[in-house]
Design a protein around this motif. Structure first.
Motif, PDB file in Angstrom:
ATOM      1  N   ARG A 189       7.433 -14.187   4.128  1.00  0.00           N
ATOM      2  CA  ARG A 189       7.904 -13.137   5.028  1.00  0.00           C
ATOM      3  C   ARG A 189       7.257 -11.823   4.617  1.00  0.00           C
ATOM      4  O   ARG A 189       7.560 -11.282   3.562  1.00  0.00           O
ATOM      5  CB  ARG A 189       9.420 -13.012   4.946  1.00  0.00           C
ATOM      6  CG  ARG A 189       9.948 -11.939   5.875  1.00  0.00           C
ATOM      7  CD  ARG A 189      11.447 -11.912   5.894  1.00  0.00           C
ATOM      8  NE  ARG A 189      11.886 -10.813   6.748  1.00  0.00           N
ATOM      9  CZ  ARG A 189      13.071 -10.265   6.665  1.00  0.00           C
ATOM     10  NH1 ARG A 189      13.951 -10.717   5.795  1.00  0.00           N
ATOM     11  NH2 ARG A 189      13.399  -9.263   7.455  1.00  0.00           N
ATOM     12  N   LYS A 190       6.385 -11.329   5.473  1.00  0.00           N
ATOM     13  CA  LYS A 190       5.664 -10.104   5.168  1.00  0.00           C
ATOM     14  C   LYS A 190       6.646  -8.938   5.043  1.00  0.00           C
ATOM     15  O   LYS A 190       7.385  -8.652   5.963  1.00  0.00           O
ATOM     16  CB  LYS A 190       4.647  -9.807   6.260  1.00  0.00           C
ATOM     17  CG  LYS A 190       3.811  -8.586   5.977  1.00  0.00           C
ATOM     18  CD  LYS A 190       2.866  -8.298   7.129  1.00  0.00           C
ATOM     19  CE  LYS A 190       2.077  -7.060   6.896  1.00  0.00           C
ATOM     20  NZ  LYS A 190       2.830  -5.819   6.988  1.00  0.00           N
ATOM     21  N   PRO A 191       6.647  -8.278   3.876  1.00  0.00           N
ATOM     22  CA  PRO A 191       7.561  -7.149   3.697  1.00  0.00           C
ATOM     23  C   PRO A 191       7.005  -5.855   4.290  1.00  0.00           C
ATOM     24  O   PRO A 191       5.806  -5.742   4.550  1.00  0.00           O
ATOM     25  CB  PRO A 191       7.662  -7.034   2.171  1.00  0.00           C
ATOM     26  CG  PRO A 191       6.327  -7.526   1.697  1.00  0.00           C
ATOM     27  CD  PRO A 191       5.912  -8.604   2.668  1.00  0.00           C
TER      28      PRO A 191
ATOM     29  N   ASN B 128      -4.723  -9.239  -4.654  1.00  0.00           N
ATOM     30  CA  ASN B 128      -4.580 -10.390  -3.743  1.00  0.00           C
ATOM     31  C   ASN B 128      -3.901  -9.999  -2.442  1.00  0.00           C
ATOM     32  O   ASN B 128      -4.308 -10.442  -1.363  1.00  0.00           O
ATOM     33  CB  ASN B 128      -3.805 -11.518  -4.427  1.00  0.00           C
ATOM     34  CG  ASN B 128      -4.691 -12.348  -5.326  1.00  0.00           C
ATOM     35  OD1 ASN B 128      -5.577 -13.041  -4.863  1.00  0.00           O
ATOM     36  ND2 ASN B 128      -4.464 -12.246  -6.625  1.00  0.00           N
ATOM     37  N   ILE B 129      -2.885  -9.177  -2.529  1.00  0.00           N
ATOM     38  CA  ILE B 129      -2.191  -8.729  -1.319  1.00  0.00           C
ATOM     39  C   ILE B 129      -3.119  -7.870  -0.463  1.00  0.00           C
ATOM     40  O   ILE B 129      -3.168  -8.010   0.759  1.00  0.00           O
ATOM     41  CB  ILE B 129      -0.894  -7.976  -1.687  1.00  0.00           C
ATOM     42  CG1 ILE B 129       0.140  -8.980  -2.210  1.00  0.00           C
ATOM     43  CG2 ILE B 129      -0.347  -7.206  -0.483  1.00  0.00           C
ATOM     44  CD1 ILE B 129       1.364  -8.353  -2.848  1.00  0.00           C
ATOM     45  N   ARG B 130      -3.882  -6.996  -1.093  1.00  0.00           N
ATOM     46  CA  ARG B 130      -4.779  -6.104  -0.347  1.00  0.00           C
ATOM     47  C   ARG B 130      -5.894  -6.866   0.370  1.00  0.00           C
ATOM     48  O   ARG B 130      -6.438  -6.379   1.353  1.00  0.00           O
ATOM     49  CB  ARG B 130      -5.377  -5.026  -1.259  1.00  0.00           C
ATOM     50  CG  ARG B 130      -4.366  -3.955  -1.651  1.00  0.00           C
ATOM     51  CD  ARG B 130      -3.949  -3.152  -0.430  1.00  0.00           C
ATOM     52  NE  ARG B 130      -3.075  -2.051  -0.784  1.00  0.00           N
ATOM     53  CZ  ARG B 130      -1.921  -1.806  -0.204  1.00  0.00           C
ATOM     54  NH1 ARG B 130      -1.478  -2.575   0.772  1.00  0.00           N
ATOM     55  NH2 ARG B 130      -1.185  -0.787  -0.580  1.00  0.00           N
ATOM     56  N   LYS B 131      -6.212  -8.071  -0.068  1.00  0.00           N
ATOM     57  CA  LYS B 131      -7.214  -8.886   0.633  1.00  0.00           C
ATOM     58  C   LYS B 131      -6.741  -9.248   2.038  1.00  0.00           C
ATOM     59  O   LYS B 131      -7.556  -9.418   2.937  1.00  0.00           O
ATOM     60  CB  LYS B 131      -7.508 -10.172  -0.150  1.00  0.00           C
ATOM     61  CG  LYS B 131      -8.315  -9.939  -1.397  1.00  0.00           C
ATOM     62  CD  LYS B 131      -8.496 -11.246  -2.157  1.00  0.00           C
ATOM     63  CE  LYS B 131      -9.167 -10.998  -3.490  1.00  0.00           C
ATOM     64  NZ  LYS B 131      -9.239 -12.226  -4.312  1.00  0.00           N
TER      65      LYS B 131
ATOM     66  N   ASP C 105      -2.333  -2.331   4.514  1.00  0.00           N
ATOM     67  CA  ASP C 105      -1.396  -1.283   4.895  1.00  0.00           C
ATOM     68  C   ASP C 105       0.021  -1.386   4.346  1.00  0.00           C
ATOM     69  O   ASP C 105       0.768  -0.412   4.446  1.00  0.00           O
ATOM     70  CB  ASP C 105      -1.316  -1.205   6.424  1.00  0.00           C
ATOM     71  CG  ASP C 105      -2.658  -0.845   7.036  1.00  0.00           C
ATOM     72  OD1 ASP C 105      -3.372  -0.002   6.457  1.00  0.00           O
ATOM     73  OD2 ASP C 105      -2.999  -1.422   8.081  1.00  0.00           O
ATOM     74  N   VAL C 106       0.420  -2.530   3.797  1.00  0.00           N
ATOM     75  CA  VAL C 106       1.796  -2.626   3.312  1.00  0.00           C
ATOM     76  C   VAL C 106       2.006  -1.553   2.236  1.00  0.00           C
ATOM     77  O   VAL C 106       1.133  -1.278   1.417  1.00  0.00           O
ATOM     78  CB  VAL C 106       2.134  -4.036   2.766  1.00  0.00           C
ATOM     79  CG1 VAL C 106       1.334  -4.377   1.517  1.00  0.00           C
ATOM     80  CG2 VAL C 106       3.630  -4.165   2.506  1.00  0.00           C
TER      81      VAL C 106
ATOM     82  N   VAL D  43      -1.931   2.675  -3.307  1.00  0.00           N
ATOM     83  CA  VAL D  43      -0.527   2.610  -3.714  1.00  0.00           C
ATOM     84  C   VAL D  43       0.158   3.897  -3.273  1.00  0.00           C
ATOM     85  O   VAL D  43      -0.384   4.984  -3.435  1.00  0.00           O
ATOM     86  CB  VAL D  43      -0.416   2.401  -5.240  1.00  0.00           C
ATOM     87  CG1 VAL D  43       0.993   2.625  -5.730  1.00  0.00           C
ATOM     88  CG2 VAL D  43      -0.881   1.005  -5.603  1.00  0.00           C
ATOM     89  N   TYR D  44       1.341   3.771  -2.719  1.00  0.00           N
ATOM     90  CA  TYR D  44       2.084   4.930  -2.221  1.00  0.00           C
ATOM     91  C   TYR D  44       2.561   5.824  -3.367  1.00  0.00           C
ATOM     92  O   TYR D  44       2.470   7.043  -3.300  1.00  0.00           O
ATOM     93  CB  TYR D  44       3.278   4.459  -1.382  1.00  0.00           C
ATOM     94  CG  TYR D  44       4.055   5.587  -0.761  1.00  0.00           C
ATOM     95  CD1 TYR D  44       3.645   6.143   0.451  1.00  0.00           C
ATOM     96  CD2 TYR D  44       5.187   6.108  -1.369  1.00  0.00           C
ATOM     97  CE1 TYR D  44       4.347   7.190   1.033  1.00  0.00           C
ATOM     98  CE2 TYR D  44       5.893   7.149  -0.796  1.00  0.00           C
ATOM     99  CZ  TYR D  44       5.466   7.694   0.405  1.00  0.00           C
ATOM    100  OH  TYR D  44       6.157   8.726   0.972  1.00  0.00           O
TER     101      TYR D  44
END
Length: 131
Positions: free
Chosen positions: A53-55, A75-78, A82-83, A105-106
Motif C-alpha cells: 500500500r503506497k503511503p 529503492n523507493i526513489r527508483k 515524490d513520496v 527528503v522532506y
C-alpha cells in the motif's frame, strides 16, 4: 472548494524503524489524528509494506538490520520520486544529511527528538500535499 471543518482527510503513513516501541508510538499518535499507519522493523520489511500500500508519507530510520534506511530510500526513489520522506536517526552525519537531501527528503531529524516536533513536521508535510 473550501473544506468543511468536519471533513476528515486521512493519509497513510509508513513508519520504518527497528525500535518496536517507537513504531507503536507513531501508530498511536498518528492514528489518533485520523491517519492510518503501517509499521516495519527494517528496510526489507519496509519495502514489502510500501509495495502492499503506497503511503503518503514515510518516517524512516537510517540504521536498521538487514537493510538500512539510505538503501531503503534509494529503492523507493527508483519507483516513487515524490513520496514524502522524513528521516529520524541517532547516527546522523553531514554525509548522510547531504545524501538525504539529494534523495529529496522532506526533513532530517536527529534522535533523540521531541515528539511534538515530529508531529508538527509530519502534519506540515501532509498539508503540503493538499496544495
Amino acid at each position: 472548494m473550501k473544506k468543511k471543518p468536519d471533513d476528515v482527510h486521512r493519509y497513510h503513513i509508513l513508519a520504518i524503524d527497528d525500535e518496536p516501541d517507537l513504531c507503536s508510538l507513531f501508530k498511536d499518535i498518528f492514528e489518533d489524528e485520523e491517519h492510518s499507519v503501517t509499521t516495519a522493523q527494517d528496510g526489507l520489511e519496509g519495502l514489502e509494506r510500501y509495495g502492499e500500500r503506497k503511503p503518503d508519507l514515510i518516517i524512516l530510520d537510517l540504521k536498521m538490520p538487514r537493510m538500512g534506511g539510505m538503501e531503503t530510500l534509494r529503492n523507493i526513489r527508483k519507483v516513487d520520486k515524490d513520496v514524502i520522506v522524513i528521516i529520524l536517526t541517532a547516527y546522523g552525519s553531514a554525509f548522510t544529511a547531504r545524501e538525504a537531501a539529494d534523495l529529496n527528503v522532506y526533513e532530517y531529524i536527529s534522535k533523540p527528538f521531541n515528539i511534538e516536533t515530529v508531529k508538527n513536521v509530519v502534519n506540515e508535510a501532509l498539508a503540503s500535499r493538499r496544495k
